[in-house]
Each structure stands twice: as structure tokens, then as C-alpha cells.
Design a protein around this motif. Structure first.
Motif, PDB file in Angstrom:
ATOM      1  N   LEU A 266       0.829  -1.206   0.000  1.00  0.00           N
ATOM      2  CA  LEU A 266       0.000   0.000   0.000  1.00  0.00           C
ATOM      3  C   LEU A 266       0.863   1.255   0.000  1.00  0.00           C
ATOM      4  O   LEU A 266       0.580   2.219  -0.707  1.00  0.00           O
ATOM      5  CB  LEU A 266      -0.926   0.004   1.222  1.00  0.00           C
ATOM      6  N   MET A 267       1.929   1.250   0.787  1.00  0.00           N
ATOM      7  CA  MET A 267       2.748   2.458   0.913  1.00  0.00           C
ATOM      8  C   MET A 267       3.724   2.644  -0.237  1.00  0.00           C
ATOM      9  O   MET A 267       4.048   3.769  -0.585  1.00  0.00           O
ATOM     10  CB  MET A 267       3.513   2.427   2.228  1.00  0.00           C
ATOM     11  N   SER A 268       4.229   1.527  -0.803  1.00  0.00           N
ATOM     12  CA  SER A 268       5.261   1.714  -1.825  1.00  0.00           C
ATOM     13  C   SER A 268       4.747   1.500  -3.243  1.00  0.00           C
ATOM     14  O   SER A 268       5.433   1.828  -4.193  1.00  0.00           O
ATOM     15  CB  SER A 268       6.455   0.798  -1.550  1.00  0.00           C
ATOM     16  N   GLU A 269       3.526   0.992  -3.407  1.00  0.00           N
ATOM     17  CA  GLU A 269       3.060   0.736  -4.774  1.00  0.00           C
ATOM     18  C   GLU A 269       1.702   1.365  -5.098  1.00  0.00           C
ATOM     19  O   GLU A 269       1.345   1.483  -6.260  1.00  0.00           O
ATOM     20  CB  GLU A 269       2.972  -0.787  -5.032  1.00  0.00           C
ATOM     21  N   ILE A 270       0.941   1.759  -4.087  1.00  0.00           N
ATOM     22  CA  ILE A 270      -0.417   2.238  -4.371  1.00  0.00           C
ATOM     23  C   ILE A 270      -0.562   3.751  -4.230  1.00  0.00           C
ATOM     24  O   ILE A 270      -1.080   4.420  -5.108  1.00  0.00           O
ATOM     25  CB  ILE A 270      -1.450   1.509  -3.486  1.00  0.00           C
TER      26      ILE A 270
END
Lengths: 334, 209
Positions: B71-75
Motif C-alpha cells: 500500500l505504501m510503496s506501490e499504491i
């Protein structure tokens, strides 16, 4: 949906890939992160890095302002969605020439959170990061709640000013102050004539009936202040200008920069029609347009409509506005 | 007192992800009424990707960290950092625990809630996921030491919290620009938060021994 799409989930990757191929003389992809576009010149040792970022679908914003003397690195998000904190961090790292980095971005909930987290991570890596948050969209909140206003096309002028200041060797605090001054002197308004569609959804998220227009619309179709009958170009230009001027303390003798951007599907010639009226109406009030821009500078997919941005100038802002830039979306040569 | 083993409980998160992926269209549809309609797309992308990386042997905290990282690094967006912090801060509380009891679970939920509050700037009543999260966590913690009853209380409060957003006027985020026009529509974040908590409660209850 009359659009050129492969897999809607892959559209951002494909956009960025094509973009860096076309503009390989000015930009490159960050080898560490394919959601970060970096100026060919960056990082410049001893120069303050200038970073921005935002959702995709606004092309040429945000990536198009990467290049010489403007933005050093851009974090790229999904369509209409903030980039990740990691992408903001990687952009900060790519732009860092050891003199600190200024992140100049727009006031949206997701961007605020992701930039905040990226700043925290950058600090751990020893990079000084300062921010300026653009809030030029007059209709997104009343003047008394200016901190709630969104950033729209005025961001481009903020990057222009901040980028020039950094290129001239200013400190991070000086770049931040110049960019803040630029956005404080800037007001924008949007008018929508037809909605836009996210390819993954396949249908528009809002409607504007034929023959109507939505005044004060946001860059993602956020509803405006009112819906009225579609008027003539001159009447629309006059109404837009009135809202901007009512919010802005401009006086006879002032000089301004005017930027008109299409929202994606409006024919470019109509932007010149609006520009023509706006510059003459400003002149009629004794306000001189020092420099003007009209074109698709900050779009919203295939939304039909336009935004008007007016920045009040002083000698410092004029000099920074005149500083040369070479980016895919904007060139200034003296 | 009933507990469940942390090892292997990562599967709970895979089940949560399945519910989110299943509701992709619905979440985008309600988001589209007052937002930009991408909530379901981004949530399904993130939760779906994370589910593929969670193994049967994963502990609950390991699975939560996998989800948080995606969630934090790809979304990105707003939901990336909000749910990213939610799951990361929950994982911190249960890391290293062999068995999870009702008090640990309550402390975990409270830490997740605090993480969301710390990164965002919304308050209860602003028509956001907090309107589901606060009453749900409060209900769980107030229910005492009966784990299954606490999970049921959490589910009921989450659903009531989600439904409370129907009559609210959005005060933050993209929908706030609508003012009164945002009334009468469920908040998409409050709805996805309810799905997450409800699925977590259901899958946890199945594991209690």
C-alpha cells in the motif's frame, strides 16, 4: 469509450515509457523507480533540488515540467491518485545535489500524506526537505479558509519561479520563499463543459448536460460553485476573470502573468479566444499582462473546459519568470 | 480465555483481501458518486497484489506488513498511507507474539487506529473511514474479555459506523467540495474499512480456540 487503451491498469506505465522516449533529450527515468521522471541535468551538485509529483491524467503535468531550470524530479501517481511516499522519496533523492530539496506540490489529502511520509524518510537519510503547498483554486474553499484550497494550474507558475530561483544558486530557504511568494500571488478558476472518464471505470463519474457549464470545477471534476447555461466565450472569460479579480487585490498599474490551460478535450484555438478577451479586459482595468501562456498545460483526461490562472508580479517574480527554461511542456527563452 | 495462534494467521489478511477484490466495482461506484471513482480500483490493486505475496505459514503481523508495504510503496493515493499505517502499526503490537488474546487484539486495533489518526488530518464526523474505525475499535475494547463477543460487537459497530456516514456532509478530501451535496451517499473509505474489519472479525472468530 472512444479512447486509446490497452490494459487500464497499465496506462500509467505506458504513458511514462512513451514520455521518456519522446523527450529523451531532456528527461530520463529514475533507474531505481519507474514512477520517477528525472531531468537529464539532475542532480546538480550544490544546487537546491526542485521536486513535484501528483496523479497521472493531467499531462503534460506533472512530468512535462521536468527539465532545465524548472523541476528536477517528478513522482508519478496512478490516474488522479497521489504518488506513493516511496516515489516522492526517490524523486527527492534523484534531485538532491547536497544543498537540500524543495517539494512544491498541490494541496490534496493524498499528496499531503505521502509527502509528509517521504520527508520523514528523507530526513533519516540526511536530506533537508522544505515544502510549499499550492492552493490557487479560488472556488475550492472560501478566502477565509485558504489553507483548504486545492492546487491547480497555478502550480506551473510556482514550479517556474521556484525552479528559476534554484537555478540561480539560491539556498533551499530562499527557493521555498520564492515559490511561496509565487503561489500566494496566484489565483485560478476552472470551467467545465463536459466530464472525463477514468478508463478503468469506463463511464464518466459526473455529468454536465449539453448546453450547460460547471463554473469553478476542479481538476478531477470536483463540482464547482454553480451550473449555468453555456454562455459565449467572452461572457465565460469575463465571469472567470471577475471571480479571480474579486479574490485578488489587483490595482490599476499592476502587472500580471496569465495562464490559460485547456482541460483536455477543448480545442486549443478556443483557449486563444479566451486569452484574447482576458488580456483586453485586464488592459481595460489598467492591468498589464507581462507574459501570457495558452495551451494544454494542465489537463484532466478528456474533460472539456479551461482554467484561468493569474499571478500578480513584482520585479523579482518578473525576473524569475523570464529566466530560460527547457522542459517538454514549457520553454521560455528570455 | 480464547486465543489464536499468530503463526499461520496471515491467511486472515488474504481473506480480507479477497473481500476487497470482490467489491472492486461496488467501492468504485460509491466513490464515484462524490469522489473520483477510483477507490475500488486502487484498493483491489493493492490488496490483490499483497494477497499473492502472503503464504500459508505467515504470521498475522508478517502478512499485515506485506500488505502495508504494498500500500505504501506501490499504491499511493490517500488510502495507501492511511491503510498502510493502519496495518503497519497493528503489526508492531503483535510482532513476536505466539498467541493472540482479546487484550492483545484490542491493543493492536487501537494502535492501528492511532496510526491512521497520526498520518491523516480527519476527525470523527468528517465522513471518512474514521467514522467506521473509531466506534468499531471502541466497541471491541469495551466488550470485555469474551473474544467472540468482542468481535461481534466490533462488526456491529463497524456497520453502524459505516451507515452513519450516509447522512454526513464531507469535511475533508475531494468530496468536501460538494458540501451539502455529499449527504445521502456512503463514504467509500468508511465502507472499505467496514469490509476490512468485518472480514477480520469473521476470519479471527473461526480461529479461536
Amino acid at each position: 469509450m472512444q479512447r486509446f487503451v490497452n490494459d487500464p491498469d497499465a496506462i500509467v506505465e505506458e504513458t511514462v515509457r512513451g514520455f521518456v522516449k519522446v523527450h529523451s533529450d531532456l528527461v530520463r527515468l529514475d533507474p531505481a523507480n519507474d514512477r520517477v521522471v528525472v531531468s537529464r541535468d539532475a542532480p546538480v551538485q550544490g544546487k537546491v533540488g526542485v521536486v513535484t509529483g501528483g496523479g497521472s491524467g493531467h499531462e503534460p503535468a506533472f512530468i512535462g515540467y521536468t527539465g532545465r531550470n524548472m523541476v528536477d524530479a517528478v513522482a508519478v501517481g496512478e490516474l488522479f491518485s497521489s504518488p506513493t511516499a516511496k516515489s516522492f522519496l526517490d524523486a527527492i533523492k534523484a534531485a538532491n545535489g547536497g544543498a537540500g530539496v524543495c517539494v512544491l506540490y498541490g494541496n490534496y489529502a493524498g499528496d499531503n500524506m505521502n509527502v509528509k511520509m517521504a520527508m520523514r524518510m528523507a530526513k533519516k537519510e540526511g536530506i533537508e526537505v522544505l515544502t510549499v503547498v499550492a492552493n490557487d483554486d479560488v472556488c475550492s474553499a472560501p478566502a477565509a479558509e485558504r489553507e483548504k484550497r486545492r492546487g491547480v494550474a497555478g502550480e506551473i507558475l510556482m514550479w517556474k519561479i521556484g525552479g528559476a530561483k534554484a537555478a540561480l544558486g539560491a539556498s533551499a530557504a530562499e527557493v521555498q520563499a520564492a515559490a511561496q511568494k509565487a503561489i500566494d500571488a496566484t489565483r485560478s478558476i476552472g470551467v467545465g463543459l463536459a466530464p472525463c472518464t477514468l478508463p478503468a471505470n469506463g463511464k464518466p463519474n459526473f455529468q454536465i448536460e449539453p448546453g450547460k457549464m460547471e463554473f469553478g470545477i476542479g481538476h478531477h471534476g470536483e463540482p464547482g460553485v454553480n451550473i449555468t447555461e453555456l454562455k459565449s466565450a467572452n461572457e465565460v472569460a469575463d465571469d472567470m476573470l471577475k471571480i479571480v479579480l474579486d479574490d485578488h487585490d489587483l490595482a490599476t498599474g499592476d502587472e500580471v502573468c496569465v495562464l490559460i490551460s485547456g482541460l483536455g478535450a477543448t480545442p486549443v484555438n478556443e483557449l486563444y479566444v479566451l486569452y484574447d478577451r482576458i488580456e483586453s479586459q485586464l488592459a481595460a482595468q489598467g492591468i498589464t499582462t507581462y507574459r501570457g501562456f495558452a495551451g494544454n498545460y494542465f489537463t484532466s483526461l478528456e474533460m472539456m473546459g479551461a482554467t484561468l490562472t493569474v499571478m500578480k508580479l513584482d520585479d523579482e517574480l518578473k525576473a524569475l519568470l523570464d529566466h530560460d527554461v527547457a522542459t517538454p511542456a514549457m520553454g521560455v527563452n528570455g | 480465555m480464547s486465543t489464536f495462534a499468530n503463526a499461520g494467521a496471515g491467511a486472515i489478511i488474504r481473506e480480507v483481501a479477497a473481500v476487497i477484490v470482490e467489491n472492486r466495482g461496488y467501492l468504485s461506484e460509491i466513490d464515484g458518486k462524490i469522489g473520483d471513482g477510483d477507490h475500488g480500483n486502487n484498493m483491489a490493486k493493492g490488496f490483490g497484489r499483497a494477497a499473492e505475496r502472503i503464504t500459508d505459514a505467515d504470521t498475522l503481523d508478517a502478512a499485515m506488513m506485506t500488505l502495508s508495504d504494498v500500500l505504501m510503496s506501490e499504491i499511493g493515493g490517500s488510502m495507501g498511507p492511511l491503510y498502510g499505517m493502519f496495518f503497519a502499526d497493528m503489526a508492531d503490537v503483535i510482532e513476536g507474539k505466539e498467541q493472540i488474546d482479546v487484550r492483545t487484539f484490542g491493543a493492536m486495533l487501537a494502535a492501528g487506529r492511532d496510526g491512521v489518526v497520526a498520518i491523516g488530518s480527519a476527525k470523527v464526523g468528517d465522513k471518512t473511514l474514521l467514522d467506521t474505525l473509531f466506534p468499531a475499535v471502541d466497541a471491541f475494547c469495551a466488550a470485555g474479555d469474551d473474544f467472540p463477543a468482542a468481535l461481534r460487537a466490533m462488526t456491529a459497530a463497524a456497520e453502524a459506523g459505516r451507515d452513519s456516514t450516509l447522512d454526513m456532509v464531507a469535511k475533508i478530501g475531494r468530496a468536501s467540495r460538494l458540501g451539502e451535496r455529499s449527504r445521502g451517499v456512503l463514504d467509500a473509505g468508511a465502507t472499505s474499512c467496514c469490509m476490512i474489519l468485518t472480514a477480520m472479525a469473521e476470519q479471527t472468530a473461526k480461529r479461536l480456540a
